[in-house]
Design a protein around this motif. Sequence first.
Motif, PDB file in Angstrom:
ATOM      1  N   PHE A 120       0.832  -1.193   0.000  1.00 22.48           N
ATOM      2  CA  PHE A 120       0.000   0.000   0.000  1.00 22.48           C
ATOM      3  C   PHE A 120       0.875   1.254   0.000  1.00 22.48           C
ATOM      4  CE2 PHE A 120      -3.535   2.588   1.764  1.00 22.48           C
ATOM      5  CZ  PHE A 120      -4.485   2.238   0.833  1.00 22.48           C
ATOM      6  N   SER A 121       1.919   1.252   0.807  1.00 20.89           N
ATOM      7  CA  SER A 121       2.850   2.385   0.844  1.00 20.89           C
ATOM      8  C   SER A 121       3.551   2.554  -0.498  1.00 20.89           C
ATOM      9  CB  SER A 121       3.897   2.186   1.935  1.00 20.89           C
ATOM     10  OG  SER A 121       3.289   2.204   3.198  1.00 20.89           O
ATOM     11  N   ASP A 122       3.926   1.439  -1.118  1.00 16.67           N
ATOM     12  CA  ASP A 122       4.549   1.502  -2.436  1.00 16.67           C
ATOM     13  C   ASP A 122       3.607   2.147  -3.445  1.00 16.67           C
ATOM     14  OD1 ASP A 122       6.783   0.245  -1.440  1.00 16.67           O
ATOM     15  OD2 ASP A 122       6.315  -1.713  -2.318  1.00 16.67           O
ATOM     16  N   MET A 123       2.341   1.760  -3.395  1.00 18.15           N
ATOM     17  CA  MET A 123       1.356   2.291  -4.328  1.00 18.15           C
ATOM     18  C   MET A 123       1.222   3.807  -4.150  1.00 18.15           C
ATOM     19  SD  MET A 123      -2.570   1.057  -4.982  1.00 18.15           S
ATOM     20  CE  MET A 123      -3.095   1.428  -3.326  1.00 18.15           C
ATOM     21  N   LEU A 124       1.180   4.264  -2.905  1.00 21.12           N
ATOM     22  CA  LEU A 124       1.076   5.704  -2.649  1.00 21.12           C
ATOM     23  C   LEU A 124       2.316   6.444  -3.142  1.00 21.12           C
ATOM     24  CD1 LEU A 124      -0.527   5.653   0.919  1.00 21.12           C
ATOM     25  CD2 LEU A 124      -1.639   6.214  -1.247  1.00 21.12           C
ATOM     26  N   SER A 125       3.489   5.852  -2.950  1.00 19.40           N
ATOM     27  CA  SER A 125       4.728   6.476  -3.434  1.00 19.40           C
ATOM     28  C   SER A 125       4.738   6.570  -4.953  1.00 19.40           C
ATOM     29  CB  SER A 125       5.938   5.675  -2.963  1.00 19.40           C
ATOM     30  OG  SER A 125       6.049   5.737  -1.567  1.00 19.40           O
ATOM     31  N   VAL A 143      -7.414  -5.755   0.160  1.00 21.52           N
ATOM     32  CA  VAL A 143      -6.957  -6.442  -1.042  1.00 21.52           C
ATOM     33  C   VAL A 143      -7.774  -5.981  -2.245  1.00 21.52           C
ATOM     34  CG1 VAL A 143      -6.752  -8.694  -2.164  1.00 21.52           C
ATOM     35  CG2 VAL A 143      -6.101  -8.438   0.238  1.00 21.52           C
ATOM     36  N   ARG A 144      -9.074  -5.925  -2.091  1.00 21.90           N
ATOM     37  CA  ARG A 144      -9.931  -5.482  -3.199  1.00 21.90           C
ATOM     38  C   ARG A 144      -9.664  -4.015  -3.527  1.00 21.90           C
ATOM     39  NH1 ARG A 144     -16.475  -5.158  -3.540  1.00 21.90           N
ATOM     40  NH2 ARG A 144     -16.553  -4.831  -5.766  1.00 21.90           N
ATOM     41  N   PHE A 145      -9.525  -3.181  -2.491  1.00 18.11           N
ATOM     42  CA  PHE A 145      -9.245  -1.767  -2.719  1.00 18.11           C
ATOM     43  C   PHE A 145      -7.945  -1.605  -3.508  1.00 18.11           C
ATOM     44  CE2 PHE A 145      -7.185   2.221  -1.686  1.00 18.11           C
ATOM     45  CZ  PHE A 145      -8.188   3.122  -2.032  1.00 18.11           C
ATOM     46  N   LYS A 146      -6.893  -2.325  -3.122  1.00 16.32           N
ATOM     47  CA  LYS A 146      -5.609  -2.224  -3.824  1.00 16.32           C
ATOM     48  C   LYS A 146      -5.731  -2.688  -5.264  1.00 16.32           C
ATOM     49  CE  LYS A 146      -2.585  -4.393  -1.733  1.00 16.32           C
ATOM     50  NZ  LYS A 146      -1.507  -5.095  -1.082  1.00 16.32           N
ATOM     51  N   ARG A 147      -6.512  -3.715  -5.509  1.00 20.01           N
ATOM     52  CA  ARG A 147      -6.694  -4.219  -6.874  1.00 20.01           C
ATOM     53  C   ARG A 147      -7.364  -3.146  -7.744  1.00 20.01           C
ATOM     54  NH1 ARG A 147      -8.538  -8.981  -5.637  1.00 20.01           N
ATOM     55  NH2 ARG A 147     -10.701  -8.331  -5.497  1.00 20.01           N
ATOM     56  N   VAL A 148      -8.415  -2.522  -7.215  1.00 20.06           N
ATOM     57  CA  VAL A 148      -9.117  -1.467  -7.961  1.00 20.06           C
ATOM     58  C   VAL A 148      -8.210  -0.243  -8.124  1.00 20.06           C
ATOM     59  CG1 VAL A 148     -11.068   0.143  -7.896  1.00 20.06           C
ATOM     60  CG2 VAL A 148     -11.418  -2.268  -7.302  1.00 20.06           C
ATOM     61  N   ALA A 149      -7.518   0.136  -7.064  1.00 19.39           N
ATOM     62  CA  ALA A 149      -6.625   1.295  -7.119  1.00 19.39           C
ATOM     63  C   ALA A 149      -5.493   1.066  -8.118  1.00 19.39           C
ATOM     64  CB  ALA A 149      -6.066   1.592  -5.728  1.00 19.39           C
ATOM     65  N   THR A 150      -4.968  -0.139  -8.150  1.00 17.59           N
ATOM     66  CA  THR A 150      -3.905  -0.454  -9.100  1.00 17.59           C
ATOM     67  C   THR A 150      -4.408  -0.293 -10.526  1.00 17.59           C
ATOM     68  OG1 THR A 150      -2.782  -1.926  -7.569  1.00 17.59           O
ATOM     69  CG2 THR A 150      -2.351  -2.286  -9.920  1.00 17.59           C
ATOM     70  N   ARG A 151      -5.602  -0.748 -10.790  1.00 18.17           N
ATOM     71  CA  ARG A 151      -6.178  -0.593 -12.135  1.00 18.17           C
ATOM     72  C   ARG A 151      -6.361   0.884 -12.485  1.00 18.17           C
ATOM     73  NH1 ARG A 151     -10.330  -5.480 -11.185  1.00 18.17           N
ATOM     74  NH2 ARG A 151      -8.914  -7.149 -11.747  1.00 18.17           N
ATOM     75  N   GLN A 152      -6.778   1.678 -11.511  1.00 16.58           N
ATOM     76  CA  GLN A 152      -6.940   3.112 -11.761  1.00 16.58           C
ATOM     77  C   GLN A 152      -5.596   3.774 -12.027  1.00 16.58           C
ATOM     78  OE1 GLN A 152      -9.075   4.143  -8.179  1.00 16.58           O
ATOM     79  NE2 GLN A 152     -11.013   4.211  -9.270  1.00 16.58           N
ATOM     80  N   ILE A 153      -4.574   3.382 -11.297  1.00 21.16           N
ATOM     81  CA  ILE A 153      -3.244   3.961 -11.495  1.00 21.16           C
ATOM     82  C   ILE A 153      -2.695   3.594 -12.867  1.00 21.16           C
ATOM     83  CG2 ILE A 153      -0.840   3.901 -10.694  1.00 21.16           C
ATOM     84  CD1 ILE A 153      -2.011   3.574  -7.830  1.00 21.16           C
ATOM     85  N   VAL A 154      -2.865   2.336 -13.256  1.00 18.56           N
ATOM     86  CA  VAL A 154      -2.386   1.915 -14.576  1.00 18.56           C
ATOM     87  C   VAL A 154      -3.161   2.646 -15.678  1.00 18.56           C
ATOM     88  CG1 VAL A 154      -2.211  -0.047 -16.168  1.00 18.56           C
ATOM     89  CG2 VAL A 154      -1.484  -0.299 -13.783  1.00 18.56           C
ATOM     90  N   SER A 186      -5.461  10.477  -9.018  1.00 15.97           N
ATOM     91  CA  SER A 186      -5.835  10.991  -7.690  1.00 15.97           C
ATOM     92  C   SER A 186      -6.994  10.218  -7.065  1.00 15.97           C
ATOM     93  CB  SER A 186      -6.182  12.476  -7.777  1.00 15.97           C
ATOM     94  OG  SER A 186      -7.297  12.680  -8.620  1.00 15.97           O
ATOM     95  N   ALA A 187      -7.728   9.465  -7.862  1.00 15.36           N
ATOM     96  CA  ALA A 187      -8.909   8.757  -7.363  1.00 15.36           C
ATOM     97  C   ALA A 187      -8.616   7.825  -6.181  1.00 15.36           C
ATOM     98  CB  ALA A 187      -9.580   7.992  -8.502  1.00 15.36           C
ATOM     99  N   PRO A 188      -7.567   6.996  -6.218  1.00 12.20           N
ATOM    100  CA  PRO A 188      -7.346   6.102  -5.083  1.00 12.20           C
ATOM    101  C   PRO A 188      -7.142   6.822  -3.751  1.00 12.20           C
ATOM    102  CG  PRO A 188      -6.089   5.340  -6.963  1.00 12.20           C
ATOM    103  CD  PRO A 188      -6.642   6.699  -7.323  1.00 12.20           C
ATOM    104  N   ALA A 189      -6.460   7.959  -3.773  1.00 12.37           N
ATOM    105  CA  ALA A 189      -6.248   8.696  -2.521  1.00 12.37           C
ATOM    106  C   ALA A 189      -7.568   9.227  -1.969  1.00 12.37           C
ATOM    107  CB  ALA A 189      -5.264   9.841  -2.758  1.00 12.37           C
ATOM    108  N   ILE A 190      -8.400   9.762  -2.836  1.00 14.14           N
ATOM    109  CA  ILE A 190      -9.697  10.295  -2.402  1.00 14.14           C
ATOM    110  C   ILE A 190     -10.596   9.159  -1.933  1.00 14.14           C
ATOM    111  CG2 ILE A 190     -11.788  11.476  -3.208  1.00 14.14           C
ATOM    112  CD1 ILE A 190      -9.789  12.995  -5.166  1.00 14.14           C
ATOM    113  N   GLN A 191     -10.613   8.070  -2.697  1.00 10.13           N
ATOM    114  CA  GLN A 191     -11.431   6.916  -2.317  1.00 10.13           C
ATOM    115  C   GLN A 191     -10.985   6.341  -0.984  1.00 10.13           C
ATOM    116  OE1 GLN A 191     -10.770   4.538  -5.758  1.00 10.13           O
ATOM    117  NE2 GLN A 191     -12.158   5.747  -7.032  1.00 10.13           N
ATOM    118  N   HIS A 192      -9.668   6.250  -0.796  1.00 11.41           N
ATOM    119  CA  HIS A 192      -9.140   5.731   0.463  1.00 11.41           C
ATOM    120  C   HIS A 192      -9.602   6.581   1.637  1.00 11.41           C
ATOM    121  CE1 HIS A 192      -5.932   5.329   3.569  1.00 11.41           C
ATOM    122  NE2 HIS A 192      -6.164   4.046   3.319  1.00 11.41           N
TER     123      HIS A 192
END
Length: 162
Positions: free
Chosen positions: A17-22, A89-100, A73-79
């Motif tokens: 999760f920290s890696d994703m935010l970085s 786990v589900r949140f990270k999967r969705v956030a990863t797709r949004q980041i990609v 920016s969506a994952p940060a706001i959603q979080h």
Amino acid sequence: MNEPRDYDAEEREDGDFSDMLSEMRILLPGAQMLSAFLVILPFNSGFSQIVHLEKQLFLATFFFALTSLVLLSAPAIQHRLMRPLKDRVRFKRVATRQIVAGAFSLAIALVLGTLLVISEVFGTTIGLIMAVVMAVLILCAWWLLPMWLKRAMRDSGESRDP
């Protein structure tokens, strides 16, 4: 001597999760700067002199730059709105797709932005060549190299295991 620590699943999840935010902190400023540049562009006196096709190119570039901002920016706001997270786990999967998807939008905006700027300065032919060069660079650095490295690491790990 300290032995290697075996991280439990929750600690790995927090690290991921920290890696994703970085990673978002790296991509977001690029999308912001490109968008800011594009916001200012139509207010310059020379913008009204560009041809209709260049204005359409500008529109597409601006749209993809803003799309990348929204998706990155969506994952940060959603979080923030979903706290506390019940299913990390589900949140990270969705956030990863949004980041990609945001990185993909940013890549398109960078290629179109390259075409827009270089075409205006050096002509359409040079602009197209440089846009293709930029597309290949992004494709190789952002997508192909990580896929190759992942496969190489997986293959080397498999060959060492009995």
